[in-house]
Design an enzyme around this catalytic site. Structure first.
Site, PDB file in Angstrom:
ATOM      1  N   HIS A 209     -23.415  17.929 -53.353  1.00 13.95           N
ATOM      2  CA  HIS A 209     -23.174  18.514 -54.678  1.00 13.95           C
ATOM      3  C   HIS A 209     -22.721  19.966 -54.654  1.00 13.95           C
ATOM      4  O   HIS A 209     -22.368  20.508 -55.696  1.00 13.95           O
ATOM      5  CB  HIS A 209     -24.436  18.433 -55.540  1.00 13.95           C
ATOM      6  CG  HIS A 209     -25.535  19.347 -55.064  1.00 13.95           C
ATOM      7  ND1 HIS A 209     -26.416  18.983 -54.096  1.00 13.95           N
ATOM      8  CD2 HIS A 209     -25.869  20.605 -55.417  1.00 13.95           C
ATOM      9  CE1 HIS A 209     -27.258  19.975 -53.875  1.00 13.95           C
ATOM     10  NE2 HIS A 209     -26.948  20.979 -54.664  1.00 13.95           N
TER      11      HIS A 209
HETATM   12  C1  UD1 Z   1     -26.966  24.066 -59.335  1.00 19.71           C
HETATM   13  C2  UD1 Z   1     -27.073  25.325 -58.478  1.00 19.71           C
HETATM   14  C3  UD1 Z   1     -27.064  24.938 -57.001  1.00 19.71           C
HETATM   15  C4  UD1 Z   1     -28.158  23.927 -56.715  1.00 19.71           C
HETATM   16  C5  UD1 Z   1     -28.034  22.733 -57.664  1.00 19.71           C
HETATM   17  C6  UD1 Z   1     -29.225  21.829 -57.462  1.00 19.71           C
HETATM   18  C7  UD1 Z   1     -25.993  27.257 -59.548  1.00 19.71           C
HETATM   19  C8  UD1 Z   1     -24.822  28.158 -59.524  1.00 19.71           C
HETATM   20  N1  UD1 Z   1     -25.928  26.209 -58.703  1.00 19.71           N
HETATM   21  O1  UD1 Z   1     -25.724  23.467 -59.046  1.00 19.71           O
HETATM   22  O2  UD1 Z   1     -27.320  26.098 -56.218  1.00 19.71           O
HETATM   23  O3  UD1 Z   1     -28.004  23.482 -55.390  1.00 19.71           O
HETATM   24  O4  UD1 Z   1     -28.044  23.193 -59.027  1.00 19.71           O
HETATM   25  O5  UD1 Z   1     -28.968  20.525 -57.852  1.00 19.71           O
HETATM   26  O6  UD1 Z   1     -26.924  27.483 -60.278  1.00 19.71           O
HETATM   27  N2  UD1 Z   1     -24.531  18.128 -64.805  1.00 19.71           N
HETATM   28  C9  UD1 Z   1     -24.849  17.046 -65.566  1.00 19.71           C
HETATM   29  N3  UD1 Z   1     -26.173  16.887 -65.903  1.00 19.71           N
HETATM   30  C10 UD1 Z   1     -27.150  17.743 -65.550  1.00 19.71           C
HETATM   31  C11 UD1 Z   1     -26.801  18.856 -64.782  1.00 19.71           C
HETATM   32  C12 UD1 Z   1     -25.476  19.027 -64.403  1.00 19.71           C
HETATM   33  O7  UD1 Z   1     -24.005  16.233 -65.923  1.00 19.71           O
HETATM   34  O8  UD1 Z   1     -28.324  17.511 -65.894  1.00 19.71           O
HETATM   35  C13 UD1 Z   1     -23.106  18.288 -64.376  1.00 19.71           C
HETATM   36  C14 UD1 Z   1     -22.252  19.033 -65.381  1.00 19.71           C
HETATM   37  O9  UD1 Z   1     -20.965  18.467 -65.328  1.00 19.71           O
HETATM   38  C15 UD1 Z   1     -22.208  20.432 -64.799  1.00 19.71           C
HETATM   39  C16 UD1 Z   1     -22.254  20.168 -63.299  1.00 19.71           C
HETATM   40  O10 UD1 Z   1     -23.077  19.025 -63.156  1.00 19.71           O
HETATM   41  O11 UD1 Z   1     -21.084  21.159 -65.183  1.00 19.71           O
HETATM   42  C17 UD1 Z   1     -22.798  21.314 -62.492  1.00 19.71           C
HETATM   43  O12 UD1 Z   1     -24.087  21.691 -62.976  1.00 19.71           O
HETATM   44  P1  UD1 Z   1     -24.617  23.192 -62.759  1.00 19.71           P
HETATM   45  O13 UD1 Z   1     -26.019  23.286 -63.229  1.00 19.71           O
HETATM   46  O14 UD1 Z   1     -23.640  24.181 -63.284  1.00 19.71           O
HETATM   47  O15 UD1 Z   1     -24.577  23.383 -61.203  1.00 19.71           O
HETATM   48  P2  UD1 Z   1     -25.061  22.432 -60.017  1.00 19.71           P
HETATM   49  O16 UD1 Z   1     -23.840  21.929 -59.313  1.00 19.71           O
HETATM   50  O17 UD1 Z   1     -26.036  21.437 -60.515  1.00 19.71           O
HETATM   51  N1  UDP Z   2     -33.920  15.310 -54.779  1.00 16.90           N
HETATM   52  C1  UDP Z   2     -34.459  14.254 -55.512  1.00 16.90           C
HETATM   53  N2  UDP Z   2     -33.645  13.210 -55.852  1.00 16.90           N
HETATM   54  C2  UDP Z   2     -32.324  13.157 -55.498  1.00 16.90           C
HETATM   55  C3  UDP Z   2     -31.790  14.225 -54.731  1.00 16.90           C
HETATM   56  C4  UDP Z   2     -32.611  15.289 -54.400  1.00 16.90           C
HETATM   57  O1  UDP Z   2     -35.651  14.269 -55.835  1.00 16.90           O
HETATM   58  O2  UDP Z   2     -31.658  12.193 -55.846  1.00 16.90           O
HETATM   59  C5  UDP Z   2     -34.795  16.443 -54.423  1.00 16.90           C
HETATM   60  C6  UDP Z   2     -34.878  16.687 -52.945  1.00 16.90           C
HETATM   61  O3  UDP Z   2     -35.841  15.825 -52.354  1.00 16.90           O
HETATM   62  C7  UDP Z   2     -35.264  18.152 -52.913  1.00 16.90           C
HETATM   63  C8  UDP Z   2     -34.542  18.730 -54.096  1.00 16.90           C
HETATM   64  O4  UDP Z   2     -34.221  17.628 -54.951  1.00 16.90           O
HETATM   65  O5  UDP Z   2     -36.652  18.312 -53.093  1.00 16.90           O
HETATM   66  C9  UDP Z   2     -33.295  19.424 -53.642  1.00 16.90           C
HETATM   67  O6  UDP Z   2     -32.478  19.722 -54.730  1.00 16.90           O
HETATM   68  P1  UDP Z   2     -30.909  19.822 -54.636  1.00 16.90           P
HETATM   69  O7  UDP Z   2     -30.414  19.152 -53.416  1.00 16.90           O
HETATM   70  O8  UDP Z   2     -30.383  19.395 -55.950  1.00 16.90           O
HETATM   71  O9  UDP Z   2     -30.679  21.402 -54.581  1.00 16.90           O
HETATM   72  P2  UDP Z   2     -30.594  22.478 -53.380  1.00 16.90           P
HETATM   73  O10 UDP Z   2     -31.809  22.344 -52.556  1.00 16.90           O
HETATM   74  O11 UDP Z   2     -29.330  22.224 -52.640  1.00 16.90           O
HETATM   75  O12 UDP Z   2     -30.503  23.776 -54.103  1.00 16.90           O
END
Ligand code: UD1
Ligand code: UDP
Length: 366
Positions: A209
């Site tokens: 992601h």
């Molecule tokens: C964010 C964090 C990243 C972290 C990740 C964990 C920032 C800049 N990035 O990235 O460091 O690793 O969370 O998962 O804060 N979306 C949905 N539903 C949701 C959430 C997101 O559809 O509930 C989609 C939307 O299209 C959105 C995109 O995901 O634009 C990105 O979501 P966003 O929260 O901006 O960043 P992440 O890629 O989730």
């Molecule tokens: N995780 C989860 N379900 C999923 C994918 C990830 O519960 O389908 C959990 C994972 O075990 C970990 C956390 O989400 O505890 C990590 O989050 P993510 O990978 O979204 O973010 P990052 O660590 O890269 O910021």
């Protein structure tokens, strides 16, 4: 004596996992009072509510409902709303986690109001300032009054940036505490494997992601094509982040590679822990999942240019592979299958990081 009021700010999936650990410890302390603020950065049920339910995180006192948007719009909307909450609630501490836009907004809002900030998972660095996470964590660390670090390497990074040693406390990694907690519920493991028709040690678990991959078409294709090649010998399970799902649904070529993989919606934390524990290999760009691979003693390929968790590379559990081509990804996967690393080290503490954080919050004078 007045209670210590802590305003915990969370917004994204990994922060729910981390905050659950500290919140559980805080509930055992009569002199502390925690208020949870959810920025609304993640809002899908399987990206947010499932963690509050499973991990018994108290219902947020505030949900700002900020949702998705560009970095500036998202962070700015959070900043304005968090400021209002801080002014109304007058907390003694604002407690923040990791490196998301929610982390940055809370650090800015609190420090401008001269409310002390405590940063859990302080001191991590990728040394790649193009990453939004690197920008967020550097600012958060420099605005924090208390830097709660997971590792020796994190302490060194902060010292190198001139941060006062007196503000740093190495407490270990809350995600290790979380994995131990999940381990007490291991019985859920078999049911998710049965539900997904998987055989232990015969599948590769992958999550993708990060912006550095999803925002780059060449890298995104290399990741999916490489995983599709790996799927010729192993089932590749991909619980898919909504960001990556959207991308694949809009691009037929990516869709063709994705059709070779077993794609499911994001799973809950306990199911994820069980899937990690039974996988042959983990392939990810997640920060948290890299460490969970190690906690479950599974080899991991990290599809990025660098990692913040170099201990795992040094111990032999993790290989960092930039996803520059299908071949690069497929070869890294095949080289990592069946490998192990050093089992003698304990780089992430003793599983009591949550308690140490709470103890520090009660005694530390900002
Ligand atoms: C964010 C964090 C990243 C972290 C990740 C964990 C920032 C800049 N990035 O990235 O460091 O690793 O969370 O998962 O804060 N979306 C949905 N539903 C949701 C959430 C997101 O559809 O509930 C989609 C939307 O299209 C959105 C995109 O995901 O634009 C990105 O979501 P966003 O929260 O901006 O960043 P992440 O890629 O989730
Ligand atoms: N995780 C989860 N379900 C999923 C994918 C990830 O519960 O389908 C959990 C994972 O075990 C970990 C956390 O989400 O505890 C990590 O989050 P993510 O990978 O979204 O973010 P990052 O660590 O890269 O910021």
């Amino acid at each position: 004596m007045a209670k210590i009021r802590v305003l915990t700010v969370v917004g994204a999936r990994p922060q729910f996992v981390k905050a659950a650990v500290v919140s559980r410890s805080m509930r055992g302390q009569s002199q502390m009072e925690e208020l949870i603020l959810h920025t609304g950065q993640h809002y899908d049920h399987d990206m947010s509510e499932v963690f509050f339910d499973e991990l018994a995180i108290p219902h947020p006192a505030y949900n700002l409902g900020v949702g998705s948007g560009s970095h500036g719009a998202q962070t700015g909307a959070m900043l304005a709303k968090i400021e209002e909450v801080i002014l109304a609630e007058k907390p003694d501490w604002v407690l923040i986690y990791g490196d998301t836009n929610s982390t940055l907004a809370a650090a800015l809002a609190a420090s401008k109001l001269h409310v002390p900030v405590a940063h859990v998972e302080a001191g991590l660095r990728s040394f790649n300032k193009r990453m939004p996470e690197e920008q967020n964590r550097i600012v958060a660390d420099h605005l924090s009054s208390l830097l709660l670090t997971p590792t020796v390497a994190a302490d060194k990074n902060l010292a190198r940036e001139g941060i006062d040693e007196g503000k740093i406390r190495q407490v270990g990694d809350v995600m290790y505490d979380a994995t131990l907690y999940a381990g007490q519920r291991e019985q859920s493991g078999q049911s998710i494997l049965e539900k997904l028709d998987l055989q232990a040690d015969r599948y590769i678990l992958s999550t993708i992601h990060r912006a550095e991959n999803t925002d780059d078409p060449v890298r995104m294709e290399a990741v999916l094509a490489g995983l599709a090649e790996a799927a010729e010998s192993h089932t590749v399970l991909l619980p898919l982040h909504p960001r990556t799902k959207k991308l694949i649904s809009e691009d037929d070529r990516l869709g063709q590679f994705a059709s070779k993989l077993k794609i499911v919606a994001p799973v809950g934390y306990f199911e994820m822990a069980a899937l990690e524990a039974k996988a042959a290999l983990i392939v990810t760009d997640s920060g948290g999942v890299q460490k969970e691979a190690y906690f479950h003693q599974k080899p991991c390929v990290t599809l990025r240019d660098e990692t913040e968790w170099n201990e795992l590379v040094d111990l032999g559990w993790n290989r960092v592979q930039p996803p520059t081509s299908r071949k690069a990804v497929a070869e890294a996967v095949s080289a990592a299958l069946g490998t192990t690393g050093d089992t003698g080290a304990a780089p992430y503490g003793n599983g009591r990081a949550g308690q140490q954080i709470v103890e520090t919050l009660t005694t530390f004078q900002p």
